[in-house]
Design a protein around this motif. Sequence first.
Motif, PDB file in Angstrom:
ATOM      1  N   ASN A  31      12.070  92.536  27.992  1.00 14.05           N
ATOM      2  CA  ASN A  31      12.042  91.920  29.520  1.00 14.05           C
ATOM      3  C   ASN A  31      13.440  91.445  29.967  1.00 14.05           C
ATOM      4  N   ARG A  59      13.685  88.971  32.743  1.00 15.62           N
ATOM      5  CA  ARG A  59      13.195  87.386  32.127  1.00 15.62           C
ATOM      6  C   ARG A  59      14.392  86.042  31.772  1.00 15.62           C
ATOM      7  N   HIS A  60      15.084  87.345  30.902  1.00 17.64           N
ATOM      8  CA  HIS A  60      16.546  87.224  30.066  1.00 17.64           C
ATOM      9  C   HIS A  60      16.950  85.707  30.005  1.00 17.64           C
ATOM     10  N   SER A  61      17.656  85.425  31.193  1.00 13.63           N
ATOM     11  CA  SER A  61      18.242  84.058  31.628  1.00 13.63           C
ATOM     12  C   SER A  61      17.269  83.305  32.462  1.00 13.63           C
ATOM     13  N   SER A  62      16.585  83.835  32.426  1.00 13.80           N
ATOM     14  CA  SER A  62      14.851  82.654  32.905  1.00 13.80           C
ATOM     15  C   SER A  62      14.987  81.714  31.351  1.00 13.80           C
ATOM     16  N   THR A  63      14.583  82.944  31.085  1.00 17.07           N
ATOM     17  CA  THR A  63      13.471  82.548  29.140  1.00 17.07           C
ATOM     18  C   THR A  63      14.413  81.880  28.329  1.00 17.07           C
ATOM     19  N   THR A 118      17.431  79.629  28.233  1.00 22.22           N
ATOM     20  CA  THR A 118      18.469  78.417  28.838  1.00 22.22           C
ATOM     21  C   THR A 118      19.056  78.091  28.034  1.00 22.22           C
ATOM     22  N   ASN A 119      19.514  76.797  28.308  1.00 23.89           N
ATOM     23  CA  ASN A 119      20.550  76.431  27.164  1.00 23.89           C
ATOM     24  C   ASN A 119      19.282  75.747  26.411  1.00 23.89           C
TER      25      ASN A 119
END
Length: 195
Positions: free
Chosen positions: A11, A14-18, A20-21
Amino acid sequence: MAFDRYMAICNRLRHSSTLTNPVVAKTGLAVVLRSSMLILPDLLLARHWSYCRTNIISHTHCEHMAVVKLACTDTHISGYYGLFVIFCVLGLDVFFITVSYTQILRAIFSLPTKDARLKPFGTCGSHLCAILAFYIPGLFSSLMSWFVQNVALNLQVLMAYIYLLLPPVLNPVIYRVRTKEIRDRLLGLFTHKGT
């Protein structure tokens, strides 16, 4: 790391949106809580034992089985619980890593070209080597202290050191060998220019 690799390969958009910190922080907290909950019964059991021999262990760190061997009371419950923890943690981790890598392999084999498949294999190969460098010495050290009765003390201490030192030493090597400049430099050290 397996979930991160799964998101990065399966994915990508969607990696950076899933991840998250806050999600990474919650995952880290879940790992700490799981470890704390699994180790707490060992600490409570060890607190109630009587120690009639010396209270000095032969390791540089407080390994659970070394403390169990110092107790003069019946420690079978703690021993069985320690074995349960080993297989529970290892079993759950292997299960989740296997599920993640099954999905990753599906995604890799669905890629259209050979070059597109090689890059994820390199990344996942490094991750799997790091996992093996962590789990194999730990499992071997734990099972050896549980099942093998007459192991030399020096061998037990050596296995504990290998378990503690091998993963952090190999981790940078495993991930840096993928860098072309470092790989070429290492190959240059082991081969002569004339051969």
